[in-house]
Design an enzyme around this catalytic site. Structure first.
Site, PDB file in Angstrom:
ATOM      1  N   GLY A 215       0.817  -1.200   0.000  1.00  0.00           N
ATOM      2  CA  GLY A 215       0.000   0.000   0.000  1.00  0.00           C
ATOM      3  C   GLY A 215       0.855   1.256   0.000  1.00  0.00           C
ATOM      4  N   SER A 216       0.385   2.264   0.705  1.00  0.00           N
ATOM      5  CA  SER A 216       1.030   3.576   0.644  1.00  0.00           C
ATOM      6  C   SER A 216       2.415   3.615   1.270  1.00  0.00           C
ATOM      7  CB  SER A 216       0.131   4.624   1.299  1.00  0.00           C
ATOM      8  OG  SER A 216      -1.028   4.839   0.526  1.00  0.00           O
ATOM      9  N   THR A 217       2.783   2.604   2.053  1.00  0.00           N
ATOM     10  CA  THR A 217       4.154   2.609   2.581  1.00  0.00           C
ATOM     11  C   THR A 217       5.176   2.492   1.457  1.00  0.00           C
ATOM     12  OG1 THR A 217       4.069   0.211   2.975  1.00  0.00           O
ATOM     13  CG2 THR A 217       3.476   1.660   4.821  1.00  0.00           C
ATOM     14  N   LYS A 219       5.187   4.208  -1.102  1.00  0.00           N
ATOM     15  CA  LYS A 219       5.436   5.546  -1.638  1.00  0.00           C
ATOM     16  C   LYS A 219       6.793   6.086  -1.214  1.00  0.00           C
ATOM     17  CE  LYS A 219       0.507   6.504  -1.975  1.00  0.00           C
ATOM     18  NZ  LYS A 219      -0.681   7.136  -1.349  1.00  0.00           N
ATOM     19  N   SER A 273      -0.719  11.293   1.804  1.00  0.00           N
ATOM     20  CA  SER A 273      -0.839  10.052   1.043  1.00  0.00           C
ATOM     21  C   SER A 273      -1.799  10.170  -0.152  1.00  0.00           C
ATOM     22  CB  SER A 273      -1.290   8.909   1.971  1.00  0.00           C
ATOM     23  OG  SER A 273      -0.817   7.670   1.509  1.00  0.00           O
TER      24      SER A 273
END
Length: 492
Positions: A215-217, A219, A273
């Site tokens: 997921g967004s980690t 990024k 995010s």
């Protein structure tokens, strides 16, 4: 008469030579096949004829041996078995060994030649030496904080010392007691069947053997690639990203959960995010730079061992632009272990280098003499030191002003990134909650710890799952445990 005596003597000599030749054949040529014959129990009897060496955490043994009085005499015991099961594994007379019990079996069982004062004599007598000790890098306070923080939920925690790669905590829940698999009685077989039959898979080591969409980690990786490649040179400049963002070559439109993402700067998009910004950013960076940066952090590495093997984290090498956009926000086929995500956080906390994570500080003789020791090694240079500095600023903003405020610790600088990873057909599965972070005490020059937490909470309402809300408090408790012990935990 003398002739017959000579013939008898000659025959006896031939028989003696034949006997010696056969004995040599049995003991030298055929010995390996006899040793490995399933019907030969001498090896097993000898293996369990002495107490097994111990695994040590924070100067205290977390294993032991119990004299059962049976033919396979000594059975393995575990102190606080569920707490350390993701590290120790089990040593079972019926089912073999796993994790440290397996990779360090030579030292623990006494079979390692380095434990023998006279190795050649041991080869002749086939004697076994008392087992040695395996001293781990674990910080017991951090391990307990991670275990208690996860509680009854399914998930995992990995914590690393950024400057060295020492693993300070490695936890997978639900856990189990490895001691129930020691021995040879029917209770052991029943325990094995029960543990393997459970739907929540307590013997699955989620910290190193399970991969999840990050997921967004993820990024963090995309932002580092954009900065290192020069696609972004000002983290506060507009990104010229539309909202919604149409995936290239498709009619699918990507949206955000929050406002303000249209044309948002990298700093704002990272702090809050914004999916649209990072999806477009991944496409702008391009497949080659994204795959190169992901590999630098450790993705697609099939050789990583700590010392037991770690499942490879995946970033696809062949993607069209729409798939690359989704992969750049930690979706599509991008998958990572919690240990991999802790390595990413540790690289940001340091100088951009990924240190090889390791779990064994040293192995010793029963008396404490060192057999082998381990130290820091650089695995990859994931990004430049200047990019790492800017990434630290971005991750600090998340904790101070954004989605990760729950991880703030007084007296320390903390950086973090939240993530809520969709999965399942049509994203129908309950999302995974992620939080990756690092912490440095204000009076220290070195970061003390980098942490990754993932929570699979099938009992939660789908809309209530957030990385900050579910995983953030666990990461904070682990960081506090390490900081409270002088920065990096006790060195055994």
């Amino acid at each position: 008469m003398t002739k017959y005596i000579r013939r008898a003597m000659g025959l006896c000599a031939v028989l003696l030579v034949a006997l010696l030749v056969n004995a040599a054949r049995v003991q030298i040529v055929s010995a390996p096949s006899y040793d490995h014959n399933p019907a030969n129990r001498r090896q097993a009897i000898a293996r369990y004829g002495l107490p097994r060496g111990d695994i040590v955490v924070g100067g205290r043994t977390v294993t032991g041996s119990n004299d059962s009085g049976e033919q396979l005499r000594y059975e393995r015991t575990y102190r606080e078995g569920p707490l350390y099961a993701a590290v120790t594994g089990f040593a079972s007379q019926l089912y073999g060994t796993t994790l440290l019990e397996s990779t360090e079996d030579g030292v623990l069982s006494g079979a390692d030649p380095m434990l023998a004062p006279f190795p050649l004599l041991n080869d002749v007598t086939r004697a076994r030496n008392p087992g040695g000790r395996v001293v781990t890098t674990l910080d017991p306070a951090a391990q307990r904080a991670a275990f208690e923080g996860l509680g009854r939920r399914r998930g995992a925690v990995a914590a690393i010392e950024p400057s060295t790669g020492r693993i300070l905590a490695l936890v997978s829940t639900p856990s189990y007691d490895p001691g129930v698999l020691s021995g040879t009685g029917p209770a052991v077989s029943e325990a094995w069947a029960r543990l393997n039959g459970r739907a929540d898979k307590p013997m699955l080591n989620r910290a190193i053997r399970q991969t999840y969409p990050p997921g967004s980690t993820f990024k963090v990786v995309t932002a580092a690639a954009a900065l290192d490649s020069g696609v972004v040179d000002d983290v506060d400049a507009p990104s010229f990203s539309p909202n919604p963002y149409r995936l290239p070559g498709t009619t699918t439109r990507l949206t955000n959960e929050i406002e303000g993402c249209e044309d948002a700067s990298l700093r704002y998009a990272f702090t809050w995010s914004c999916n649209t910004v990072f999806a477009k950013l991944g496409v702008d960076v391009g497949l080659d730079s994204m795959t190169r940066t992901a590999a630098g952090f450790g993705f697609n590495d099939r050789k990583l061992r700590i010392p037991f093997s770690v499942a490879p984290s995946n970033f696809d090498l062949r993607l069209d632009k729409a798939q690359l956009a989704l992969s750049s926000i930690g979706q599509f086929d991008t998958r990572a272990t919690p240990l991999q995500m802790a390595m990413i956080s540790a690289a940001v906390a340091g100088d951009g280098a990924v240190r090889t994570p390791y779990l064994v500080e040293r192995t010793t003789t029963p008396g404490g003499g060192t057999l082998a020791s381990h130290g820091p090694r650089t695995l990859h240079q994931a990004m430049s030191a200047s990019t790492a500095q800017r990434m630290r600023e971005l991750m600090t903003d998340v904790v101070e002003n954004g989605t990760g405020t729950v991880a703030a610790i007084p007296g320390a600088t903390v950086g973090g990134k939240t993530g809520t990873a969709q999965h399942g057909i049509g994203n129908s599965g309950t999302p995974y909650a992620w939080f990756i972070s690092w912490a440095r005490a204000d009076d220290s020059m070195e970061p003390a710890v980098a942490v990754a937490v993932v929570v699979e909470d099938a009992a939660a309402d789908r809309g209530d799952i957030t990385g900050g809300g579910f995983a953030g408090p666990i990461a904070r408790s682990v960081m506090e445990a390490v900081l409270g012990r002088g920065g990096a935990g006790p060195r055994p």
